[in-house]
Design an enzyme around this catalytic site. Structure first.
Site, PDB file in Angstrom:
ATOM      1  N   HIS A 202      -0.074 -11.908   0.644  1.00 44.50           N
ATOM      2  CA  HIS A 202      -0.919 -10.894   0.015  1.00 44.50           C
ATOM      3  C   HIS A 202      -1.239 -11.220  -1.443  1.00 44.50           C
ATOM      4  O   HIS A 202      -0.349 -11.309  -2.273  1.00 44.50           O
ATOM      5  CB  HIS A 202      -0.194  -9.542   0.090  1.00 44.50           C
ATOM      6  CG  HIS A 202      -1.072  -8.365  -0.196  1.00 44.50           C
ATOM      7  ND1 HIS A 202      -0.669  -7.069   0.021  1.00 44.50           N
ATOM      8  CD2 HIS A 202      -2.349  -8.278  -0.658  1.00 44.50           C
ATOM      9  CE1 HIS A 202      -1.650  -6.241  -0.320  1.00 44.50           C
ATOM     10  NE2 HIS A 202      -2.671  -6.954  -0.733  1.00 44.50           N
TER      11      HIS A 202
ATOM     12  N   TYR B 269       0.833  -1.205   0.000  1.00 38.67           N
ATOM     13  CA  TYR B 269       0.000   0.000   0.000  1.00 38.67           C
ATOM     14  C   TYR B 269       0.871   1.261   0.000  1.00 38.67           C
ATOM     15  O   TYR B 269       1.523   1.570   1.002  1.00 38.67           O
ATOM     16  CB  TYR B 269      -0.953   0.013   1.199  1.00 38.67           C
ATOM     17  CG  TYR B 269      -1.911  -1.160   1.235  1.00 38.67           C
ATOM     18  CD1 TYR B 269      -2.361  -1.767   0.067  1.00 38.67           C
ATOM     19  CD2 TYR B 269      -2.371  -1.669   2.443  1.00 38.67           C
ATOM     20  CE1 TYR B 269      -3.233  -2.845   0.093  1.00 38.67           C
ATOM     21  CE2 TYR B 269      -3.248  -2.750   2.482  1.00 38.67           C
ATOM     22  CZ  TYR B 269      -3.665  -3.326   1.300  1.00 38.67           C
ATOM     23  OH  TYR B 269      -4.527  -4.390   1.342  1.00 38.67           O
TER      24      TYR B 269
HETATM   25  P1  NAD Z   1     -13.229   0.199   0.641  1.00 39.32           P
HETATM   26  O1  NAD Z   1     -14.316  -0.520  -0.054  1.00 39.32           O
HETATM   27  O2  NAD Z   1     -13.175   0.179   2.116  1.00 39.32           O
HETATM   28  O3  NAD Z   1     -13.238   1.708   0.092  1.00 39.32           O
HETATM   29  C1  NAD Z   1     -12.325   2.637   0.552  1.00 39.32           C
HETATM   30  C2  NAD Z   1     -12.660   4.003  -0.054  1.00 39.32           C
HETATM   31  O4  NAD Z   1     -13.878   4.433   0.502  1.00 39.32           O
HETATM   32  C3  NAD Z   1     -11.625   5.061   0.310  1.00 39.32           C
HETATM   33  O5  NAD Z   1     -11.562   5.982  -0.782  1.00 39.32           O
HETATM   34  C4  NAD Z   1     -12.236   5.732   1.517  1.00 39.32           C
HETATM   35  O6  NAD Z   1     -11.763   7.042   1.652  1.00 39.32           O
HETATM   36  C5  NAD Z   1     -13.686   5.700   1.164  1.00 39.32           C
HETATM   37  N1  NAD Z   1     -14.595   5.766   2.317  1.00 39.32           N
HETATM   38  C6  NAD Z   1     -14.461   5.214   3.554  1.00 39.32           C
HETATM   39  N2  NAD Z   1     -15.540   5.501   4.315  1.00 39.32           N
HETATM   40  C7  NAD Z   1     -16.368   6.255   3.534  1.00 39.32           C
HETATM   41  C8  NAD Z   1     -17.642   6.846   3.749  1.00 39.32           C
HETATM   42  N3  NAD Z   1     -18.302   6.754   4.910  1.00 39.32           N
HETATM   43  N4  NAD Z   1     -18.199   7.544   2.722  1.00 39.32           N
HETATM   44  C9  NAD Z   1     -17.583   7.658   1.540  1.00 39.32           C
HETATM   45  N5  NAD Z   1     -16.367   7.122   1.282  1.00 39.32           N
HETATM   46  C10 NAD Z   1     -15.774   6.427   2.271  1.00 39.32           C
HETATM   47  O7  NAD Z   1     -11.867  -0.349   0.010  1.00 39.32           O
HETATM   48  P2  NAD Z   1     -10.462  -0.692   0.568  1.00 39.32           P
HETATM   49  O8  NAD Z   1      -9.814   0.445   1.306  1.00 39.32           O
HETATM   50  O9  NAD Z   1      -9.727  -1.260  -0.588  1.00 39.32           O
HETATM   51  O10 NAD Z   1     -10.720  -1.912   1.545  1.00 39.32           O
HETATM   52  C11 NAD Z   1     -10.646  -1.785   2.930  1.00 39.32           C
HETATM   53  C12 NAD Z   1      -9.348  -2.343   3.477  1.00 39.32           C
HETATM   54  O11 NAD Z   1      -9.368  -3.763   3.329  1.00 39.32           O
HETATM   55  C13 NAD Z   1      -8.055  -1.886   2.782  1.00 39.32           C
HETATM   56  O12 NAD Z   1      -7.627  -0.632   3.254  1.00 39.32           O
HETATM   57  C14 NAD Z   1      -7.147  -3.022   3.142  1.00 39.32           C
HETATM   58  O13 NAD Z   1      -6.674  -2.850   4.464  1.00 39.32           O
HETATM   59  C15 NAD Z   1      -8.078  -4.234   3.086  1.00 39.32           C
HETATM   60  N6  NAD Z   1      -8.029  -4.893   1.766  1.00 39.32           N
HETATM   61  C16 NAD Z   1      -7.210  -5.946   1.620  1.00 39.32           C
HETATM   62  C17 NAD Z   1      -7.095  -6.559   0.393  1.00 39.32           C
HETATM   63  C18 NAD Z   1      -6.153  -7.707   0.234  1.00 39.32           C
HETATM   64  O14 NAD Z   1      -5.521  -8.093   1.192  1.00 39.32           O
HETATM   65  N7  NAD Z   1      -6.008  -8.271  -0.947  1.00 39.32           N
HETATM   66  C19 NAD Z   1      -7.839  -6.110  -0.702  1.00 39.32           C
HETATM   67  C20 NAD Z   1      -8.708  -5.049  -0.512  1.00 39.32           C
HETATM   68  C21 NAD Z   1      -8.800  -4.456   0.739  1.00 39.32           C
END
Ligand code: NAD
Length: 338
Positions: free
Chosen positions: A135, A72
């Protein structure tokens, strides 16, 4: 607190946090986890001071589970999270990953995993992580992950550098294949259970249950599709899915609701996962998302939004090596069974 989630008239209160045990581990995680990928500027540049305040507010309000990866922001998210939790490590269940280091940079060899953990620990300013996960395993050689990567992660666990281990990825078939082949403590599955897709429930959960693996759901907002702002330019979902997200956001706005809040509530209500990770980088987002926990979803709104999203429900995209990807019609994202 029983007020419905709505735009405009929501109370400025913070709901009480619930916790669940992650599979057979001793980790008791908040049902809302802090996804730290936005701290690495992956959804656009953030103000690092705001990011730090978001982490502190989250800890103060009972979010105890934080997920990050060297990938990230190419180590930026780990650096920033490490700085933010310095002095607060005790109250934090800290999860990082190994094996992915860039858009197309993967190395799941034992040697790289060993180095990787030491590098992550330095950036995170700690001497152990609670969870270490390989990952995006679909980009690796699954045989190597089963016979080399996971055994090396178990050795690191024995050395005390990680309390528990697991894998993360997108194609459910690959997650299931690895889970059936080698003992795991945890799996992060992303974009496979939210208002747009639910195949994780039928495909992954029975296998996780059978083996006592704790599952964490990520990307309840479908990496931005289910928000007012929409998806970032790099988003892999087919155009039809992103368009349906915009329609749903518009509909919610016209009714005084916020699509992101409905989408998150839908995920928090799914009892089979230990936690739902939400990507956040500002105190305001943390506050809003905590508020979601304190109010039930409006069932009629959920039903109407699901009807708008129905034409693209369970659309997925190819990810990883061809042999590891779930079957999908590449031109549309439609599952072949539809
Ligand atoms: P997400 O679906 O959580 O979306 C994040 C986006 O939504 C960001 O732009 C954030 O600013 C925005 N957001 C958050 N709260 C909001 C709200 N109330 N209103 C409007 N926008 C909002 O996607 P993500 O960040 O990819 O997934 C969450 C977490 O899961 C990641 O940060 C990561 O830690 C994990 N993740 C892991 C993997 C993996 O291991 N392969 C893949 C995807 C996500």
């Amino acid at each position: 607190m029983s007020q419905s989630i709505s735009g405009g008239n929501s109370e400025n209160t913070i709901g009480s946090m619930q916790y669940r045990t992650l599979g057979r581990t001793q980790l008791v995680v908040s049902i809302m986890g802090f996804g730290a990928s936005p701290l690495g500027d992956v959804f656009g540049a953030i103000d690092p001071a705001e990011g730090m305040r978001a982490v502190h507010l989250a800890i103060d309000q009972g979010i105890n589970y934080f997920d990050v990866s060297p990938y990230y922001g190419l180590t930026l998210a780990e650096e920033r999270l490490g700085r933010a939790i310095e002095g607060r490590r005790k109250g934090v269940i800290l999860s990082t990953k190994c094996g992915r280091y860039g858009e197309a940079s993967f190395d799941f060899s034992a040697e790289r995993i060993r180095q990787s953990v030491d590098e992550s620990l330095r950036r995170l300013r700690t001497d152990y992580v609670d969870l270490l996960q390989a990952h995006d395993v679909e980009f690796g050689d699954v045989e190597q992950i089963i016979h080399e990567t996971i055994p090396e992660m178990r050795r690191l666990q024995q050395q005390g550098k990680a309390r528990y281990i697991g894998i993360t990825g997108y194609p459910l078939g690959t997650l299931v294949r690895i889970a059936e082949a080698v003992p795991l403590d945890s799996i992060i599955s992303y974009c496979r259970y939210n208002l747009l897709v639910d195949d994780m429930d039928a495909v992954l959960m029975p296998v996780a249950k059978k083996h006592g693996i704790g599952v964490i759901n990520a990307s309840g907002l479908h990496m931005g599709v289910l928000t007012e702002g929409g998806a970032p330019s790099w988003h892999p979902a087919p155009a039809k899915v992103r368009e349906a997200g915009s329609l749903a956001a518009e509909f919610c706005r016209s009714r005084g609701f916020d699509l992101a809040e409905l989408a998150l509530r839908f995920c928090f209500d799914y009892p089979l996962v230990a936690s739902t990770l939400v990507g956040m980088s500002t105190p305001d987002q943390v506050r809003r998302n905590l508020h979601v926990l304190s109010a039930p979803a409006d069932p009629e709104m959920v039903q109407q939004v699901r009807a708008i999203l129905a034409p693209v429900f369970n659309y997925v995209w190819p990810s990883g090596r061809r042999e590891n990807s779930d079957p999908v019609r590449e031109e549309t994202g439609e599952p072949p069974s539809r």
